[in-house]
Design a protein around this motif. Structure first.
Motif, mmCIF file in Angstrom:
data_model
loop_
_atom_site.group_PDB
_atom_site.id
_atom_site.type_symbol
_atom_site.label_atom_id
_atom_site.label_comp_id
_atom_site.label_asym_id
_atom_site.label_seq_id
_atom_site.Cartn_x
_atom_site.Cartn_y
_atom_site.Cartn_z
ATOM 1 N N ALA A 4 25.708 37.489 52.503
ATOM 2 C CA ALA A 4 25.639 38.122 51.184
ATOM 3 C C ALA A 4 27.015 38.472 50.651
ATOM 4 C CB ALA A 4 24.761 39.372 51.244
ATOM 5 N N ASN A 5 27.911 38.991 51.492
ATOM 6 C CA ASN A 5 29.248 39.339 51.008
ATOM 7 C C ASN A 5 30.010 38.117 50.551
ATOM 8 O OD1 ASN A 5 29.006 42.069 51.252
ATOM 9 N ND2 ASN A 5 29.960 42.182 53.253
ATOM 10 N N GLY A 6 29.869 36.982 51.246
ATOM 11 C CA GLY A 6 30.532 35.752 50.817
ATOM 12 C C GLY A 6 30.051 35.297 49.458
ATOM 13 N N ARG A 7 28.747 35.362 49.230
ATOM 14 C CA ARG A 7 28.201 34.995 47.924
ATOM 15 C C ARG A 7 28.691 35.967 46.871
ATOM 16 N NH1 ARG A 7 23.587 34.312 50.928
ATOM 17 N NH2 ARG A 7 22.691 36.236 50.121
ATOM 18 N N ASP A 8 28.642 37.271 47.196
ATOM 19 C CA ASP A 8 29.091 38.279 46.239
ATOM 20 C C ASP A 8 30.546 38.059 45.853
ATOM 21 O OD1 ASP A 8 26.593 39.425 46.527
ATOM 22 O OD2 ASP A 8 27.276 41.075 47.771
ATOM 23 N N THR A 9 31.386 37.799 46.863
ATOM 24 C CA THR A 9 32.806 37.593 46.611
ATOM 25 C C THR A 9 33.011 36.399 45.704
ATOM 26 O OG1 THR A 9 33.405 38.569 48.725
ATOM 27 C CG2 THR A 9 35.025 37.120 47.704
ATOM 28 N N ARG A 10 32.381 35.300 46.039
ATOM 29 C CA ARG A 10 32.582 34.073 45.275
ATOM 30 C C ARG A 10 32.071 34.205 43.848
ATOM 31 N NH1 ARG A 10 36.454 31.893 46.187
ATOM 32 N NH2 ARG A 10 36.727 31.802 44.002
ATOM 33 N N LEU A 11 30.877 34.741 43.669
ATOM 34 C CA LEU A 11 30.330 34.895 42.312
ATOM 35 C C LEU A 11 31.190 35.833 41.473
ATOM 36 C CD1 LEU A 11 26.448 35.127 42.675
ATOM 37 C CD2 LEU A 11 27.751 33.461 41.354
ATOM 38 N N ALA A 12 31.562 36.972 42.047
ATOM 39 C CA ALA A 12 32.369 37.938 41.301
ATOM 40 C C ALA A 12 33.715 37.331 40.911
ATOM 41 C CB ALA A 12 32.563 39.210 42.122
ATOM 42 N N LEU A 13 34.388 36.694 41.851
ATOM 43 C CA LEU A 13 35.677 36.060 41.542
ATOM 44 C C LEU A 13 35.514 34.921 40.542
ATOM 45 C CD1 LEU A 13 37.630 35.838 44.911
ATOM 46 C CD2 LEU A 13 38.404 36.901 42.793
ATOM 47 N N ASP A 14 34.520 34.073 40.769
ATOM 48 C CA ASP A 14 34.343 32.935 39.871
ATOM 49 C C ASP A 14 34.046 33.374 38.442
ATOM 50 O OD1 ASP A 14 34.894 31.249 41.951
ATOM 51 O OD2 ASP A 14 32.857 30.474 42.163
ATOM 52 N N LEU A 15 33.280 34.446 38.282
ATOM 53 C CA LEU A 15 33.038 34.949 36.929
ATOM 54 C C LEU A 15 34.343 35.460 36.319
ATOM 55 C CD1 LEU A 15 31.166 35.541 34.592
ATOM 56 C CD2 LEU A 15 30.626 37.736 35.681
ATOM 57 N N ALA A 69 34.095 41.704 31.306
ATOM 58 C CA ALA A 69 35.156 42.648 30.930
ATOM 59 C C ALA A 69 35.155 43.846 31.880
ATOM 60 C CB ALA A 69 34.976 43.104 29.483
ATOM 61 N N ALA A 70 33.970 44.310 32.253
ATOM 62 C CA ALA A 70 33.876 45.426 33.195
ATOM 63 C C ALA A 70 34.394 45.022 34.571
ATOM 64 C CB ALA A 70 32.427 45.908 33.295
ATOM 65 N N ILE A 71 34.014 43.836 35.017
ATOM 66 C CA ILE A 71 34.452 43.365 36.336
ATOM 67 C C ILE A 71 35.969 43.222 36.374
ATOM 68 C CG2 ILE A 71 34.423 41.367 37.903
ATOM 69 C CD1 ILE A 71 31.433 41.048 37.120
ATOM 70 N N ARG A 72 36.549 42.635 35.332
ATOM 71 C CA ARG A 72 37.999 42.456 35.321
ATOM 72 C C ARG A 72 38.715 43.814 35.271
ATOM 73 N NH1 ARG A 72 40.037 37.201 34.882
ATOM 74 N NH2 ARG A 72 41.970 38.034 34.024
ATOM 75 N N ALA A 73 38.143 44.796 34.574
ATOM 76 C CA ALA A 73 38.734 46.142 34.559
ATOM 77 C C ALA A 73 38.690 46.755 35.957
ATOM 78 C CB ALA A 73 37.999 47.038 33.561
ATOM 79 N N LEU A 74 37.595 46.541 36.661
ATOM 80 C CA LEU A 74 37.484 47.081 38.020
ATOM 81 C C LEU A 74 38.348 46.301 39.000
ATOM 82 C CD1 LEU A 74 33.699 47.949 37.909
ATOM 83 C CD2 LEU A 74 35.652 49.531 37.784
ATOM 84 N N PHE A 75 38.544 45.009 38.759
ATOM 85 C CA PHE A 75 39.495 44.245 39.570
ATOM 86 C C PHE A 75 40.901 44.799 39.371
ATOM 87 C CE2 PHE A 75 37.446 39.816 40.408
ATOM 88 C CZ PHE A 75 36.360 40.422 41.022
ATOM 89 N N LEU A 140 24.630 38.887 38.615
ATOM 90 C CA LEU A 140 26.092 38.874 38.611
ATOM 91 C C LEU A 140 26.651 40.277 38.839
ATOM 92 C CD1 LEU A 140 26.696 36.414 35.637
ATOM 93 C CD2 LEU A 140 27.037 35.944 38.082
ATOM 94 N N ALA A 141 26.038 41.273 38.227
ATOM 95 C CA ALA A 141 26.493 42.651 38.416
ATOM 96 C C ALA A 141 26.312 43.083 39.865
ATOM 97 C CB ALA A 141 25.738 43.590 37.474
ATOM 98 N N GLN A 142 25.177 42.745 40.454
ATOM 99 C CA GLN A 142 24.941 43.114 41.846
ATOM 100 C C GLN A 142 25.910 42.402 42.778
ATOM 101 O OE1 GLN A 142 20.727 42.728 42.624
ATOM 102 N NE2 GLN A 142 20.225 44.217 41.036
ATOM 103 N N ALA A 143 26.249 41.163 42.454
ATOM 104 C CA ALA A 143 27.251 40.452 43.259
ATOM 105 C C ALA A 143 28.604 41.150 43.153
ATOM 106 C CB ALA A 143 27.354 38.994 42.809
ATOM 107 N N ALA A 144 28.958 41.578 41.946
ATOM 108 C CA ALA A 144 30.244 42.276 41.770
ATOM 109 C C ALA A 144 30.259 43.602 42.525
ATOM 110 C CB ALA A 144 30.516 42.504 40.283
ATOM 111 N N ILE A 145 29.154 44.327 42.488
ATOM 112 C CA ILE A 145 29.072 45.579 43.237
ATOM 113 C C ILE A 145 29.222 45.306 44.729
ATOM 114 C CG2 ILE A 145 27.489 47.435 43.945
ATOM 115 C CD1 ILE A 145 26.454 47.392 41.000
#
Length: 199
Positions: A4-15, A69-75, A140-145
């Protein structure tokens, strides 16, 4: 299959990486229309199978862009004390607003705990979408979290090569750029800067 963390990482980064440099000193966006989002989701069909089956519409695109935009702000917050991506530096959402957007988007799809227990293995807890609740923005939000709450967050960096606006995961201690071509551009820029200065 990735955990799950690998999928989350990849989806969050790819977005986040749908914002990129255009090769000419500007910033390009792969998600300017629903067709771009549809293509991106279909390229991630293994992680987003329900969403990949239907084309995106304007409302979904708008919601994904708000989430991005939220994900990039948190990145940008995650890479502190380093600088954020140059694409974000002048237009970051305040962190409380970014967190609110992310959490509200994640709540659009309730999840339930599911126990899996293979013969000879240990029981494993997974989370799955509740029946009838699979929503692209929530997934996508859950992957970013998942990514931001994982140890991978500590390896997140913003690439500061000339013209680059990407975030990346640092794979080894000496890595400074997202890819070798960015390292080459940075070295060339430093070389030109040294030779432009008067002696």
């Amino acid at each position: 299959m990735r955990d799950a963390n690998g999928r989350d990482t990849r989806l969050a980064l790819d977005l986040a990486l749908t914002v990129r440099h255009d090769g000419h000193g500007g910033v390009a966006d792969d998600l300017t229309e629903p067709a771009g989002l549809t293509a991106w989701v279909r390229a991630h069909a293994d992680d987003l199978p329900d969403a990949a089956a239907q084309p995106a519409d304007e409302d979904t695109l708008a919601a994904v862009l708000r989430l991005r935009a939220a994900i990039r702000a948190l990145f940008a917050r995650a890479v502190r004390p380093g600088e954020p991506s140059p694409a974000d530096a002048a237009r970051l959402l305040p962190v409380p607003e970014a967190l609110r957007r992310l959490n509200e988007a994640a709540a659009r799809r309730p999840t339930v705990p599911v126990l899996e227990w293979a013969d000879g293995g240990a029981p494993v807890l997974r989370r799955r979408a509740a029946a009838g609740g699979d929503d692209l923005v929530a997934a996508l939000a859950q992957a970013a979290i998942g990514f931001l709450a994982s140890p991978d967050r500590e390896r997140l960096r913003a690439c500061h090569a000339p013209r680059c606006v990407r975030y990346f995961l640092k794979e080894h201690p000496r890595q400074e750029w997202c890819k070798p071509s960015c390292g080459n551009r940075a070295r060339v820029a430093r070389h030109h800067e040294r030779h432009r200065r008067p002696a």
